[in-house]
Design a protein around this motif. Structure first.
Motif, mmCIF file in Angstrom:
data_model
loop_
_atom_site.group_PDB
_atom_site.id
_atom_site.type_symbol
_atom_site.label_atom_id
_atom_site.label_comp_id
_atom_site.label_asym_id
_atom_site.label_seq_id
_atom_site.Cartn_x
_atom_site.Cartn_y
_atom_site.Cartn_z
ATOM 1 N N TRP A 1 0.885 -1.918 0.116
ATOM 2 C CA TRP A 1 0.408 0.241 0.307
ATOM 3 C C TRP A 1 1.220 1.061 -0.053
ATOM 4 O O TRP A 1 0.818 2.313 -1.202
ATOM 5 C CB TRP A 1 -0.966 0.403 1.079
ATOM 6 N N PRO A 2 2.084 1.397 0.734
ATOM 7 C CA PRO A 2 2.402 3.189 0.455
ATOM 8 C C PRO A 2 3.783 2.482 -0.159
ATOM 9 O O PRO A 2 4.097 4.309 -0.460
ATOM 10 C CB PRO A 2 3.651 2.952 1.960
ATOM 11 N N ILE A 3 3.595 1.872 -1.178
ATOM 12 C CA ILE A 3 4.556 1.788 -1.874
ATOM 13 C C ILE A 3 3.992 2.307 -3.533
ATOM 14 O O ILE A 3 4.548 3.018 -4.180
ATOM 15 C CB ILE A 3 5.112 -0.022 -2.429
ATOM 16 N N LEU A 4 2.850 1.544 -3.567
ATOM 17 C CA LEU A 4 1.672 2.265 -4.534
ATOM 18 C C LEU A 4 0.894 3.985 -4.631
ATOM 19 O O LEU A 4 0.561 3.965 -5.553
ATOM 20 C CB LEU A 4 0.565 1.464 -5.532
ATOM 21 N N SER B 1 -2.745 7.915 -0.427
ATOM 22 C CA SER B 1 -3.755 7.600 0.026
ATOM 23 C C SER B 1 -3.323 6.422 1.614
ATOM 24 O O SER B 1 -4.298 7.450 2.311
ATOM 25 C CB SER B 1 -5.124 6.277 -0.438
ATOM 26 N N PHE B 2 -2.252 6.030 1.756
ATOM 27 C CA PHE B 2 -2.235 5.704 3.416
ATOM 28 C C PHE B 2 -1.799 6.130 4.071
ATOM 29 O O PHE B 2 -2.156 6.426 5.187
ATOM 30 C CB PHE B 2 -0.159 4.735 2.421
ATOM 31 N N MET B 3 -1.011 8.079 3.943
ATOM 32 C CA MET B 3 -0.792 8.684 4.571
ATOM 33 C C MET B 3 -2.615 9.332 5.225
ATOM 34 O O MET B 3 -2.609 10.427 5.839
ATOM 35 C CB MET B 3 0.264 10.225 4.864
ATOM 36 N N ALA B 4 -2.979 9.986 4.486
ATOM 37 C CA ALA B 4 -4.347 9.641 4.714
ATOM 38 C C ALA B 4 -5.047 9.061 5.846
ATOM 39 O O ALA B 4 -5.963 9.564 6.406
ATOM 40 C CB ALA B 4 -5.536 9.790 2.777
ATOM 41 N N VAL B 5 -4.831 7.682 5.915
ATOM 42 C CA VAL B 5 -5.902 6.700 6.346
ATOM 43 C C VAL B 5 -5.126 6.679 7.683
ATOM 44 O O VAL B 5 -5.228 6.969 8.812
ATOM 45 C CB VAL B 5 -5.759 5.504 6.102
ATOM 46 N N THR B 6 -3.547 7.171 7.808
ATOM 47 C CA THR B 6 -2.782 6.935 9.251
ATOM 48 C C THR B 6 -1.789 7.888 9.554
ATOM 49 O O THR B 6 -1.327 7.956 10.630
ATOM 50 C CB THR B 6 -1.234 5.860 9.008
ATOM 51 N N GLY B 7 -1.747 8.677 9.241
ATOM 52 C CA GLY B 7 -1.631 10.514 9.124
ATOM 53 C C GLY B 7 -0.418 10.597 8.246
ATOM 54 O O GLY B 7 0.472 9.490 7.682
ATOM 55 N N PRO B 8 -0.074 11.700 8.807
ATOM 56 C CA PRO B 8 1.432 12.539 8.360
ATOM 57 C C PRO B 8 2.933 12.079 8.547
ATOM 58 O O PRO B 8 2.324 11.019 9.948
ATOM 59 C CB PRO B 8 1.093 13.756 8.395
ATOM 60 N N GLY C 1 7.093 -0.552 4.398
ATOM 61 C CA GLY C 1 6.317 -1.899 3.143
ATOM 62 C C GLY C 1 6.637 -2.922 2.520
ATOM 63 O O GLY C 1 6.225 -3.690 2.563
ATOM 64 N N MET C 2 7.462 -2.465 1.589
ATOM 65 C CA MET C 2 8.543 -3.644 0.632
ATOM 66 C C MET C 2 8.862 -4.761 1.852
ATOM 67 O O MET C 2 9.136 -6.148 1.192
ATOM 68 C CB MET C 2 10.271 -2.760 0.845
#
Length: 98
Positions: A18-21, A25-32, A43-44
């Motif tokens: 997810w954070p790779i792609l 959107s990852f930061m929108a859910v998990t925060g900055p 992530g890798m």
């Protein structure tokens, strides 16, 4: 054990890629995040642990090293997620991961 490895592997594969792609959107859910390279590195790693668990589950070869990797990574994420949510460093959404 094979089914458990497969399910954990799929979860790790998805959450790892997810954070790779889509870091946005990852930061929108998990925060900055300040260290994007670190988020992508973790992530890798999660992605490839997931791939290994999926392979072990499919082949029904869940050996002691695979169990150590699966249980150790799950325990590590639990400790880190709960600790840093409790310290108010990361978003409470990480408790879903825990």
């Amino acid at each position: 054990m094979a089914r458990l490895a497969l399910f954990q592997g799929i979860y790790y594969l998805i959450t790892g890629i997810w954070p790779i792609l889509s870091i946005e959107s990852f930061m929108a859910v998990t925060g900055p995040k300040e260290e994007i390279w670190l988020v992508r590195t973790i992530g890798m790693l999660i992605f490839f642990v997931g791939a290994g668990l999926i392979a072990a589950g499919i082949k029904k070869q869940v050996t002691a090293p695979i169990i150590i990797i699966a249980a150790g990574s799950a325990f590590g994420f639990l400790v880190v997620d709960v600790t840093y949510v409790w310290l108010d460093v990361i978003s409470q959404v990480y408790l879903l991961d825990a």
